[in-house]
Motif scaffolding. Sequence first.
Motif, PDB file in Angstrom:
ATOM      1  N   PRO A 245       0.845  -1.204   0.000  1.00  9.11           N
ATOM      2  CA  PRO A 245       0.000   0.000   0.000  1.00  9.11           C
ATOM      3  C   PRO A 245       0.880   1.254   0.000  1.00  9.11           C
ATOM      4  O   PRO A 245       1.967   1.258   0.571  1.00  9.11           O
ATOM      5  CB  PRO A 245      -0.783  -0.114   1.316  1.00  9.11           C
ATOM      6  CG  PRO A 245      -0.673  -1.543   1.721  1.00  9.11           C
ATOM      7  CD  PRO A 245       0.634  -2.027   1.199  1.00  9.11           C
ATOM      8  N   GLU A 246       0.410   2.287  -0.628  1.00 12.30           N
ATOM      9  CA  GLU A 246       1.128   3.557  -0.639  1.00 12.30           C
ATOM     10  C   GLU A 246       0.756   4.359   0.603  1.00 12.30           C
ATOM     11  O   GLU A 246      -0.401   4.350   1.036  1.00 12.30           O
ATOM     12  CB  GLU A 246       0.762   4.344  -1.897  1.00 12.30           C
ATOM     13  CG  GLU A 246       1.486   5.682  -2.006  1.00 12.30           C
ATOM     14  CD  GLU A 246       1.067   6.463  -3.237  1.00 12.30           C
ATOM     15  OE1 GLU A 246       1.346   7.664  -3.300  1.00 12.30           O
ATOM     16  OE2 GLU A 246       0.432   5.849  -4.134  1.00 12.30           O
ATOM     17  N   VAL A 247       1.726   5.045   1.211  1.00 11.69           N
ATOM     18  CA  VAL A 247       1.469   5.914   2.369  1.00 11.69           C
ATOM     19  C   VAL A 247       1.509   7.357   1.890  1.00 11.69           C
ATOM     20  O   VAL A 247       2.520   7.822   1.359  1.00 11.69           O
ATOM     21  CB  VAL A 247       2.500   5.683   3.486  1.00 11.69           C
ATOM     22  CG1 VAL A 247       2.238   6.629   4.653  1.00 11.69           C
ATOM     23  CG2 VAL A 247       2.447   4.237   3.962  1.00 11.69           C
ATOM     24  N   SER A 248       0.399   8.066   2.049  1.00 13.94           N
ATOM     25  CA  SER A 248       0.275   9.399   1.453  1.00 13.94           C
ATOM     26  C   SER A 248       0.855  10.500   2.326  1.00 13.94           C
ATOM     27  O   SER A 248       1.305  11.509   1.830  1.00 13.94           O
ATOM     28  CB  SER A 248      -1.197   9.714   1.182  1.00 13.94           C
ATOM     29  OG  SER A 248      -1.941   9.740   2.393  1.00 13.94           O
ATOM     30  N   MET A 249       0.841  10.342   3.633  1.00 12.71           N
ATOM     31  CA  MET A 249       1.390  11.359   4.523  1.00 12.71           C
ATOM     32  C   MET A 249       1.684  10.712   5.870  1.00 12.71           C
ATOM     33  O   MET A 249       1.198   9.629   6.167  1.00 12.71           O
ATOM     34  CB  MET A 249       0.425  12.542   4.683  1.00 12.71           C
ATOM     35  CG  MET A 249      -0.934  12.188   5.273  1.00 12.71           C
ATOM     36  SD  MET A 249      -2.057  13.614   5.413  1.00 12.71           S
ATOM     37  CE  MET A 249      -2.565  13.830   3.707  1.00 12.71           C
ATOM     38  N   GLN A 250       2.508  11.384   6.693  1.00  6.35           N
ATOM     39  CA  GLN A 250       2.850  10.876   8.019  1.00  6.35           C
ATOM     40  C   GLN A 250       2.282  11.859   9.038  1.00  6.35           C
ATOM     41  O   GLN A 250       2.764  12.982   9.175  1.00  6.35           O
ATOM     42  CB  GLN A 250       4.372  10.776   8.177  1.00  6.35           C
ATOM     43  CG  GLN A 250       4.817   9.787   9.235  1.00  6.35           C
ATOM     44  CD  GLN A 250       4.647   8.333   8.807  1.00  6.35           C
ATOM     45  OE1 GLN A 250       4.932   7.981   7.677  1.00  6.35           O
ATOM     46  NE2 GLN A 250       4.186   7.494   9.707  1.00  6.35           N
ATOM     47  N   LEU A 251       1.248  11.452   9.757  1.00  3.53           N
ATOM     48  CA  LEU A 251       0.518  12.387  10.617  1.00  3.53           C
ATOM     49  C   LEU A 251       1.012  12.436  12.056  1.00  3.53           C
ATOM     50  O   LEU A 251       0.567  13.279  12.828  1.00  3.53           O
ATOM     51  CB  LEU A 251      -0.978  12.044  10.598  1.00  3.53           C
ATOM     52  CG  LEU A 251      -1.650  12.194   9.233  1.00  3.53           C
ATOM     53  CD1 LEU A 251      -3.114  11.794   9.306  1.00  3.53           C
ATOM     54  CD2 LEU A 251      -1.518  13.617   8.718  1.00  3.53           C
ATOM     55  N   GLY A 252       1.912  11.551  12.435  1.00  6.27           N
ATOM     56  CA  GLY A 252       2.569  11.702  13.724  1.00  6.27           C
ATOM     57  C   GLY A 252       1.969  10.952  14.896  1.00  6.27           C
ATOM     58  O   GLY A 252       2.634  10.727  15.889  1.00  6.27           O
ATOM     59  N   SER A 253       0.704  10.574  14.832  1.00  2.00           N
ATOM     60  CA  SER A 253       0.093   9.836  15.932  1.00  2.00           C
ATOM     61  C   SER A 253      -1.173   9.146  15.456  1.00  2.00           C
ATOM     62  O   SER A 253      -1.779   9.551  14.453  1.00  2.00           O
ATOM     63  CB  SER A 253      -0.254  10.770  17.097  1.00  2.00           C
ATOM     64  OG  SER A 253      -1.352  11.603  16.777  1.00  2.00           O
ATOM     65  N   THR A 254      -1.585   8.123  16.191  1.00  4.55           N
ATOM     66  CA  THR A 254      -2.821   7.427  15.853  1.00  4.55           C
ATOM     67  C   THR A 254      -4.025   8.340  16.032  1.00  4.55           C
ATOM     68  O   THR A 254      -4.990   8.271  15.258  1.00  4.55           O
ATOM     69  CB  THR A 254      -2.971   6.174  16.727  1.00  4.55           C
ATOM     70  OG1 THR A 254      -1.857   5.299  16.462  1.00  4.55           O
ATOM     71  CG2 THR A 254      -4.248   5.423  16.411  1.00  4.55           C
ATOM     72  N   GLU A 255      -3.997   9.203  17.046  1.00  6.96           N
ATOM     73  CA  GLU A 255      -5.106  10.138  17.247  1.00  6.96           C
ATOM     74  C   GLU A 255      -5.267  11.065  16.050  1.00  6.96           C
ATOM     75  O   GLU A 255      -6.393  11.339  15.604  1.00  6.96           O
ATOM     76  CB  GLU A 255      -4.885  10.960  18.529  1.00  6.96           C
ATOM     77  CG  GLU A 255      -5.233  10.230  19.805  1.00  6.96           C
ATOM     78  CD  GLU A 255      -6.693   9.793  19.847  1.00  6.96           C
ATOM     79  OE1 GLU A 255      -7.568  10.643  19.627  1.00  6.96           O
ATOM     80  OE2 GLU A 255      -6.955   8.608  20.087  1.00  6.96           O
ATOM     81  N   ALA A 256      -4.140  11.545  15.517  1.00  7.53           N
ATOM     82  CA  ALA A 256      -4.205  12.412  14.335  1.00  7.53           C
ATOM     83  C   ALA A 256      -4.758  11.652  13.137  1.00  7.53           C
ATOM     84  O   ALA A 256      -5.542  12.190  12.341  1.00  7.53           O
ATOM     85  CB  ALA A 256      -2.817  12.960  14.017  1.00  7.53           C
TER      86      ALA A 256
END
Length: 297
Positions: A210-221
């Motif tokens: 799968p492609e990862v589109s962005m890294q949001l920093g936390s599961t909550e985010a």
Amino acid sequence: MLNLVWLKSFITLVQNRSFQTAAKNLGIAQPTISQHIQKLEEQLDVLLIRRGKSGCEPTKAALVLLPFAASMLGLDQRAREAIAGTSFRVGASSNIGIYMLQPYVRSFKDSKAAPSVKLVIDNNPAIASQLTRGELDIAVMEWWNPKPGFEARDWKQEPVVVIVPPDHPCARLSEIDRETLAGMTLLGGEPGTGTGRLLATFFGDNGPFPEVSMQLGSTEAVKQAVKAGLGISLVLAAAVSEEVRAGTLRAIPISGPGLAKELMVIFPDDIARHPPIANFISHLCHRDSIMDRHSGR
């Protein structure tokens, strides 16, 4: 070996920027704290405190020393607590510490004559680093690179699910197969959680992944982004149990063998039989087996 009494005086002085205030807070005479700083400076052969009319300021060397001094004093305190059996420190990687471990800590603390448990939650690499530096007595983590002197035990297997908003085209699916997952674009969560390793194992060395589109920093985010319709993601099932019950997110399992993380309990070999640590490990495994029987796992 640096004198811990001198280091305590040094830290207190840096915090207060006043010999008089630092001496008062430590309950010692001002000439005594001055003597401690002088001896520390002589031992290290550097100037640590610059005295002035308006008070005192730490030098660059003092700021370098400060985290090491705090770590040494903290380790001394934890050693005393461990020997006395009155307290120990448990580290947990973020998702485990936030969504899974706290009921276990609470029920352990509620047991008769249980020692104090200090819980530290951080990302997986930070918890691993703190454990190897002796700042934690035990850690519960998503992944661990084996190191001499440490024992790792399996704790539990937690499913990984695809999360989508309720109005997503996939929301009505009962499961998602391997091929469909490989073609998806996912929102990334916290770095260092081991999801990349898990996917590499699941799909093999050659993918496709799968492609990862962005890294949001936390599961909550990630959860908030999915709710807002910005994309979909993979998370531990335990991380979205409340949202699934409330109907704000849909969690879809992976078909076939599925995706799951093997969660581990890690601790130094030399304290494995120390009663507080041994009792906590036993509590984790015993309570987990009871919960699994009740949930039908």
